[in-house]
Design an enzyme around this catalytic site. Structure first.
Site, PDB file in Angstrom:
ATOM      1  N   GLY A   1      36.957  53.405  46.728  1.00  0.00           N
ATOM      2  CA  GLY A   1      37.773  52.434  47.456  1.00  0.00           C
ATOM      3  C   GLY A   1      37.667  51.046  46.856  1.00  0.00           C
TER       4      GLY A   1
ATOM      5  CB  ALA B   1      41.051  52.069  40.628  1.00  0.00           C
TER       6      ALA B   1
ATOM      7  CB  SER C   1      29.797  55.165  49.341  1.00  0.00           C
ATOM      8  OG  SER C   1      28.539  54.608  49.576  1.00  0.00           O
TER       9      SER C   1
ATOM     10  CB  ALA D   1      42.839  37.058  35.978  1.00  0.00           C
TER      11      ALA D   1
ATOM     12  CE  LYS E   1      46.512  35.107  33.836  1.00  0.00           C
ATOM     13  NZ  LYS E   1      45.642  36.258  33.657  1.00  0.00           N
TER      14      LYS E   1
ATOM     15  N   PRO F   1      51.237  31.934  27.010  1.00  0.00           N
ATOM     16  CG  PRO F   1      53.209  30.803  26.412  1.00  0.00           C
ATOM     17  CD  PRO F   1      51.959  31.419  25.833  1.00  0.00           C
TER      18      PRO F   1
END
Ligand code: FAD
Length: 504
Positions: free
Chosen positions: A16, A19, A43, A54, A82, A100
């Site tokens: 958990g 992913a 767990s 990020a 961002k 960028p």
């Protein structure tokens, strides 16, 4: 009917972390046809790695597919916007550049923008490459506004991603997934049962004796790789000779102003330090190579280079760059750290989870016996890891630094042939070789090549066919338009505070 030939009616996700909950949220939307159950086992005692904060622009597509409202998402995860990544001291000490997001300049008359720029740079007087990026201009001014769809506006060339709190992100996705029918089981998996004939995983046994059976398993168990690595014994392709960083220390610090709309990656004597600005704190970490420095020295460097006071104790992590030989074996697919890890220099791990999910759902089989789908999935994902690996290695290889043994090593190390060929081609006339499905597009490759000091000796001959004065005039107008629009955007902090201030 054998287990492997039965229709898949139960999917079990192990883990958990980011992913696991990304997979669960997506599965609850796309695999939940009313017949299929989706269960996630995690767990609390083991916990998550909790550092992936990020991202890169494709995360917007993932959120869009899940029907996530941006304002709610930003507010609930303490997110900021961002526009790219600033690299400090990479090409050489004292140098900096921004990679960028979005396009850079505009291709015209069928000629890539950077070719025009290269030609005019040789004639002298051309503005910095970075100033032709809408995102870079906004980032430099610490401002932000969302892109627009009108292609005539410079604002259409901006692209963005998010910085967010990893713990809050998992919580946010968990609420959605559970709301859409995912069953969460709390407990530590003590052993794994397999079918004697096919070798497929059939059930997880928890340490209190409970049993969670399933027909298809998604292994999101983190670096331990409980199902794919430990249980099925799928080997690991070790890339640490190309990416020698194998440790990290993470520490949060107080938020400081201005609120930067970009990640900063500062090269250090045996690695690099990240700085990720969130609404409520700054995330920091030092990624380094244990072959070239000690943990204590790495921690000392990190703590000496924080912008604000630390707000928790530093946390140490170990890893090895590389990927599992296969990411789908029998009835198990690994997503996230259980499948492989490439250091977070270009914020690609969460993206690899997202890619893995979309490819898995595209290829999702009716039964666990899925030879063709499995082969294709493994091919596609292996390609993704290779491309990203090369892009990250480029940042190390293309350096003039030789001030420490670490930088001497990476500068002189042999690199994959695929990357060597790319660099060679670029050095000639600035040509970018992009393979199909390469995550990073031409502007990204060019930004990093220039940023790291790889200057082509010439430019593409087709750039000579255009009227020079016309090209120069167009370029001047471009820079002026980007700069003007950037100044009219609100400061990043104001934009965040006005549109999606953090709430619980
Ligand atoms: P984890 O977070 O480790 O989750 C594993 C889960 O499995 C946990 O819930 C755990 O409880 C469960 N589990 C394990 N064993 C058992 C068991 N026996 N029984 C029950 N449950 C079990 N990615 C980015 O995209 N951007 C970044 O900026 C970035 N920065 C990073 C910095 C560092 C230093 C590192 C190491 C990684 C970074 N990443 C980044 C990667 C990112 O953190 C991960 O991709 C992401 O958090 C996914 O982790 P995970 O869910 O695979 O594993």
């Amino acid at each position: 009917m054998s287990e492997a030939a039965a229709p898949i009616e139960s999917v079990v996700i192990v883990g958990g972390g980011t992913a696991g909950w990304m997979a669960a949220a997506a599965a609850s939307r796309y695999l939940n046809d009313g017949r299929r159950s989706i269960t996630l086992v995690e767990s609390d005692a083991i916990g998550t790695v909790g550092v992936g904060e990020a991202t890169i622009p494709p995360i917007l597509q993932f959120n869009g597919l899940l029907g996530i409202d941006e304002k709610e998402f930003v507010a609930k995860t303490g997110a900021t916007f961002k526009l790219g990544i600033e690299f400090v001291n990479w090409g050489g000490v004292g140098e900096r550049y921004l990679h960028p997001f979005g396009t850079i300049g505009r291709d015209f008359e069928g000629v890539a923008f950077h070719q025009h720029w290269l030609k005019h740079r040789r004639a002298g007087g051309m503005a910095d490459f970075e100033r032709f990026s809408m995102s870079a201009q906004a980032a430099a001014a610490h401002r932000f506004a969302a892109p627009v769809s009108d292609p005539r506006s410079p604002a259409s060339q901006l692209a963005y991603a998010y910085h967010f709190d990893a713990g809050l992100y998992a919580k946010f996705l968990r609420e959605r997934a559970e709301g859409q029918g995912v069953r969460r089981v709390e407990g530590r998996i003590a052993s794994v049962e397999r079918d004697g004939e096919s070798g497929h995983v059939t059930a997880l046994v928890l340490d209190d004796g409970r049993r969670v059976a399933g027909q298809f398993f998604i292994d999101c168990s983190g670096f331990r790789s409980l199902l794919l690595g430990e249980t099925l014994g799928v080997g690991y392709r070790d890339w640490s000779h190309w990416l020698p960083c194998d440790r990290a220390i993470a520490v949060p610090s107080q938020r400081t102003d201005p609120l930067l709309p970009y990640t900063r990656a500062t090269a250090r004597e045996a690695g690099w330090q990240w700085r990720i600005p969130l609404q409520h704190r700054t995330g920091n970490g030092h990624v380094y190579s244990s072959g070239f420095t000690t943990d204590d020295r790495a921690q000392e460097i990190l703590l000496a280079n924080l912008d604000g006071a630390p707000t928790a104790d530093p946390r140490r992590l170990s890893f090895k760059a590389g990927v599992r030989e296969k990411l789908w074996e029998k009835n198990v697919v690994a997503l996230g750290l259980s499948g492989g890890f490439l250091e977070p220099l270009e914020s690609t791990s969460i993206h690899l989870i997202q890619t893995g999910i979309s490819k898995l759902f595209w290829l999702f089989p009716d039964t666990a016996h899925a030879e063709v789908e499995r082969r294709e999935y493994n091919r596609l994902m292996s390609e993704q890891f290779d491309y990203i690996r090369d892009f990250i290695i480029l940042h190390y290889k293309a350096t003039t630094r030789a001030d420490t043994p670490f930088w001497q090593y990476v500068r002189d190390m042999p690199i994959p042939d695929t990357l060597a060929h790319k660099i060679e081609l670029f050095r000639e006339k600035g040509r970018i070789l992009r393979y199909d499905h390469d995550l990073f597009e031409v502007p990204s490759w060019v930004s990093v090549m220039f940023g790291q000091g790889i200057w082509p000796t010439g430019h593409d001959a087709v750039a000579d066919s255009l009227d020079e004065a016309l090209v120069a005039g167009t370029m001047e107008r471009m820079v002026a338009a980007y700069a003007d629009l950037a100044q009219r955007m609100p400061p990043h902090a104001d934009h965040v505070a006005r549109t999606a201030p953090m709430r619980g």
